[in-house]
Design a protein around this motif. Structure first.
Motif, PDB file in Angstrom:
ATOM      1  N   MET A   1       0.834  -1.184   0.000  1.00 50.07           N
ATOM      2  CA  MET A   1       0.000   0.000   0.000  1.00 50.07           C
ATOM      3  C   MET A   1       0.881   1.251   0.000  1.00 50.07           C
ATOM      4  SD  MET A   1      -3.044  -0.797   2.740  1.00 50.07           S
ATOM      5  CE  MET A   1      -4.563  -0.433   1.931  1.00 50.07           C
ATOM      6  N   LYS A   2       0.371   2.274  -0.614  1.00 50.78           N
ATOM      7  CA  LYS A   2       1.077   3.557  -0.636  1.00 50.78           C
ATOM      8  C   LYS A   2       0.909   4.222   0.736  1.00 50.78           C
ATOM      9  CE  LYS A   2       0.864   8.123  -2.601  1.00 50.78           C
ATOM     10  NZ  LYS A   2      -0.051   9.111  -3.123  1.00 50.78           N
ATOM     11  N   VAL A   3       1.980   4.807   1.238  1.00 50.00           N
ATOM     12  CA  VAL A   3       1.953   5.513   2.525  1.00 50.00           C
ATOM     13  C   VAL A   3       2.251   6.986   2.271  1.00 50.00           C
ATOM     14  CG1 VAL A   3       2.973   5.675   4.828  1.00 50.00           C
ATOM     15  CG2 VAL A   3       2.783   3.440   3.720  1.00 50.00           C
ATOM     16  N   PHE A   4       1.444   7.862   2.889  1.00 49.27           N
ATOM     17  CA  PHE A   4       1.717   9.291   2.761  1.00 49.27           C
ATOM     18  C   PHE A   4       1.504   9.980   4.106  1.00 49.27           C
ATOM     19  CE2 PHE A   4      -2.793   8.968   1.979  1.00 49.27           C
ATOM     20  CZ  PHE A   4      -3.350  10.132   2.498  1.00 49.27           C
ATOM     21  N   LEU A   5       2.091  11.164   4.251  1.00 47.07           N
ATOM     22  CA  LEU A   5       2.003  11.936   5.485  1.00 47.07           C
ATOM     23  C   LEU A   5       0.966  13.040   5.348  1.00 47.07           C
ATOM     24  CD1 LEU A   5       4.951  10.704   5.524  1.00 47.07           C
ATOM     25  CD2 LEU A   5       5.495  12.546   7.079  1.00 47.07           C
ATOM     26  N   SER A   6       0.198  13.256   6.403  1.00 44.38           N
ATOM     27  CA  SER A   6      -0.718  14.393   6.451  1.00 44.38           C
ATOM     28  C   SER A   6       0.120  15.662   6.604  1.00 44.38           C
ATOM     29  CB  SER A   6      -1.665  14.255   7.637  1.00 44.38           C
ATOM     30  OG  SER A   6      -0.943  14.440   8.856  1.00 44.38           O
ATOM     31  N   GLU A   7      -0.523  16.801   6.448  1.00 46.81           N
ATOM     32  CA  GLU A   7       0.196  18.070   6.652  1.00 46.81           C
ATOM     33  C   GLU A   7       0.748  18.157   8.064  1.00 46.81           C
ATOM     34  OE1 GLU A   7      -1.604  21.789   5.518  1.00 46.81           O
ATOM     35  OE2 GLU A   7      -2.564  20.852   3.775  1.00 46.81           O
ATOM     36  N   LEU A   8      -0.044  17.705   9.039  1.00 49.51           N
ATOM     37  CA  LEU A   8       0.395  17.728  10.436  1.00 49.51           C
ATOM     38  C   LEU A   8       1.631  16.853  10.624  1.00 49.51           C
ATOM     39  CD1 LEU A   8       0.011  18.470  13.432  1.00 49.51           C
ATOM     40  CD2 LEU A   8      -1.568  16.532  13.597  1.00 49.51           C
ATOM     41  N   ALA A   9       1.611  15.654  10.063  1.00 46.74           N
ATOM     42  CA  ALA A   9       2.753  14.741  10.193  1.00 46.74           C
ATOM     43  C   ALA A   9       3.995  15.324   9.522  1.00 46.74           C
ATOM     44  CB  ALA A   9       2.409  13.377   9.617  1.00 46.74           C
ATOM     45  N   GLU A  10       3.818  15.927   8.357  1.00 45.24           N
ATOM     46  CA  GLU A  10       4.952  16.559   7.671  1.00 45.24           C
ATOM     47  C   GLU A  10       5.561  17.659   8.523  1.00 45.24           C
ATOM     48  OE1 GLU A  10       4.432  17.932   3.662  1.00 45.24           O
ATOM     49  OE2 GLU A  10       3.392  16.093   3.085  1.00 45.24           O
ATOM     50  N   SER A  11       4.704  18.490   9.102  1.00 47.16           N
ATOM     51  CA  SER A  11       5.158  19.587   9.948  1.00 47.16           C
ATOM     52  C   SER A  11       5.906  19.064  11.171  1.00 47.16           C
ATOM     53  CB  SER A  11       3.951  20.424  10.371  1.00 47.16           C
ATOM     54  OG  SER A  11       4.305  21.356  11.354  1.00 47.16           O
ATOM     55  N   LYS A  12       5.347  18.042  11.801  1.00 50.71           N
ATOM     56  CA  LYS A  12       5.990  17.471  13.002  1.00 50.71           C
ATOM     57  C   LYS A  12       7.324  16.818  12.645  1.00 50.71           C
ATOM     58  CE  LYS A  12       2.535  17.560  16.233  1.00 50.71           C
ATOM     59  NZ  LYS A  12       2.518  17.465  17.647  1.00 50.71           N
ATOM     60  N   LEU A  13       7.384  16.146  11.496  1.00 55.36           N
ATOM     61  CA  LEU A  13       8.631  15.507  11.080  1.00 55.36           C
ATOM     62  C   LEU A  13       9.708  16.542  10.811  1.00 55.36           C
ATOM     63  CD1 LEU A  13      10.183  12.966  10.398  1.00 55.36           C
ATOM     64  CD2 LEU A  13       9.197  13.051   8.098  1.00 55.36           C
ATOM     65  N   LEU A  14       9.343  17.630  10.184  1.00 52.51           N
ATOM     66  CA  LEU A  14      10.304  18.697   9.916  1.00 52.51           C
ATOM     67  C   LEU A  14      10.845  19.277  11.227  1.00 52.51           C
ATOM     68  CD1 LEU A  14      11.760  20.488   7.876  1.00 52.51           C
ATOM     69  CD2 LEU A  14       9.782  22.005   7.916  1.00 52.51           C
ATOM     70  N   LYS A  15       9.953  19.544  12.174  1.00 60.07           N
ATOM     71  CA  LYS A  15      10.385  20.085  13.472  1.00 60.07           C
ATOM     72  C   LYS A  15      11.280  19.096  14.209  1.00 60.07           C
ATOM     73  CE  LYS A  15       6.427  23.094  14.196  1.00 60.07           C
ATOM     74  NZ  LYS A  15       5.151  23.284  14.881  1.00 60.07           N
ATOM     75  N   LEU A  16      10.933  17.822  14.161  1.00 58.38           N
ATOM     76  CA  LEU A  16      11.739  16.796  14.823  1.00 58.38           C
ATOM     77  C   LEU A  16      13.119  16.699  14.178  1.00 58.38           C
ATOM     78  CD1 LEU A  16      12.169  14.506  16.815  1.00 58.38           C
ATOM     79  CD2 LEU A  16      10.934  13.005  15.227  1.00 58.38           C
ATOM     80  N   SER A  17      13.154  16.752  12.865  1.00 56.36           N
ATOM     81  CA  SER A  17      14.426  16.696  12.152  1.00 56.36           C
ATOM     82  C   SER A  17      15.323  17.870  12.536  1.00 56.36           C
ATOM     83  CB  SER A  17      14.154  16.704  10.645  1.00 56.36           C
ATOM     84  OG  SER A  17      15.354  16.667   9.933  1.00 56.36           O
ATOM     85  N   GLU A  18      14.745  19.063  12.561  1.00 63.59           N
ATOM     86  CA  GLU A  18      15.510  20.251  12.960  1.00 63.59           C
ATOM     87  C   GLU A  18      16.006  20.121  14.399  1.00 63.59           C
ATOM     88  OE1 GLU A  18      12.701  23.381  12.207  1.00 63.59           O
ATOM     89  OE2 GLU A  18      13.096  23.367  10.047  1.00 63.59           O
ATOM     90  N   TYR A  19      15.146  19.629  15.278  1.00 61.51           N
ATOM     91  CA  TYR A  19      15.516  19.446  16.687  1.00 61.51           C
ATOM     92  C   TYR A  19      16.710  18.491  16.808  1.00 61.51           C
ATOM     93  CZ  TYR A  19      15.419  17.763  21.480  1.00 61.51           C
ATOM     94  OH  TYR A  19      15.792  17.396  22.751  1.00 61.51           O
ATOM     95  N   LEU A  20      16.640  17.371  16.101  1.00 63.57           N
ATOM     96  CA  LEU A  20      17.717  16.377  16.197  1.00 63.57           C
ATOM     97  C   LEU A  20      19.039  16.944  15.708  1.00 63.57           C
ATOM     98  CD1 LEU A  20      15.826  13.159  15.061  1.00 63.57           C
ATOM     99  CD2 LEU A  20      16.663  13.686  17.363  1.00 63.57           C
ATOM    100  N   ILE A  21      19.004  17.698  14.628  1.00 68.50           N
ATOM    101  CA  ILE A  21      20.246  18.284  14.103  1.00 68.50           C
ATOM    102  C   ILE A  21      20.791  19.344  15.049  1.00 68.50           C
ATOM    103  CG2 ILE A  21      21.210  19.713  12.250  1.00 68.50           C
ATOM    104  CD1 ILE A  21      19.281  18.206  10.332  1.00 68.50           C
ATOM    105  N   GLU A  22      19.912  20.228  15.557  1.00 66.25           N
ATOM    106  CA  GLU A  22      20.362  21.317  16.428  1.00 66.25           C
ATOM    107  C   GLU A  22      20.829  20.828  17.792  1.00 66.25           C
ATOM    108  OE1 GLU A  22      17.233  24.230  16.688  1.00 66.25           O
ATOM    109  OE2 GLU A  22      17.186  24.476  14.502  1.00 66.25           O
ATOM    110  N   ASN A  23      20.133  19.852  18.368  1.00 69.61           N
ATOM    111  CA  ASN A  23      20.429  19.434  19.738  1.00 69.61           C
ATOM    112  C   ASN A  23      21.269  18.164  19.838  1.00 69.61           C
ATOM    113  OD1 ASN A  23      18.808  21.402  21.473  1.00 69.61           O
ATOM    114  ND2 ASN A  23      17.361  20.783  19.891  1.00 69.61           N
TER     115      ASN A  23
END
Length: 102
Positions: A1-23
């Motif tokens: 099955m195809k998997v996709f992210l909602s806008e909320l999930a995309e936003s949260k993933l971006l914030k998490l990615s930035e957090y991991l890189i910065e911290n």
């Protein structure tokens, strides 16, 4: 099955990615992305391999790491899986319901 992210999930993933890189560092972010990709591949082949969410009816809960879980729903007719949100498990569980507004 195809998997996709909602806008909320995309936003949260971006914030998490930035957090991991910065911290932490780039390796920590890359390690997380590998784990997330493995879980996405798992549910694309076996959509019901994760337990149903006790917090929100109609969603499944997939643990990526001890600190991170994503919630998804199976759209059978479209043969797709939508990842609704990515949740930091250190937050209060009520935050999940506020985020989703299900």
């Amino acid at each position: 099955m195809k998997v996709f992210l909602s806008e909320l999930a995309e936003s949260k993933l971006l914030k998490l990615s930035e957090y991991l890189i910065e911290n932490w560092n780039l390796k920590a972010r890359d390690d997380f992305v590998i784990k997330l990709t493995e879980k996405i591949n798992q549910i694309s082949v076996q959509p019901e391999s994760c337990p149903k969410s006790l917090e929100i009816n109609g969603l499944y809960k997939c643990v990526v790491t001890k600190q991170t879980t994503f919630y998804y729903r199976i759209l059978s007719e479209q043969k797709e899986i939508e990842i609704i949100t990515i949740f930091d498990t250190r937050q209060h569980p009520d935050q999940l319901k506020k985020d989703i507004k299900w």
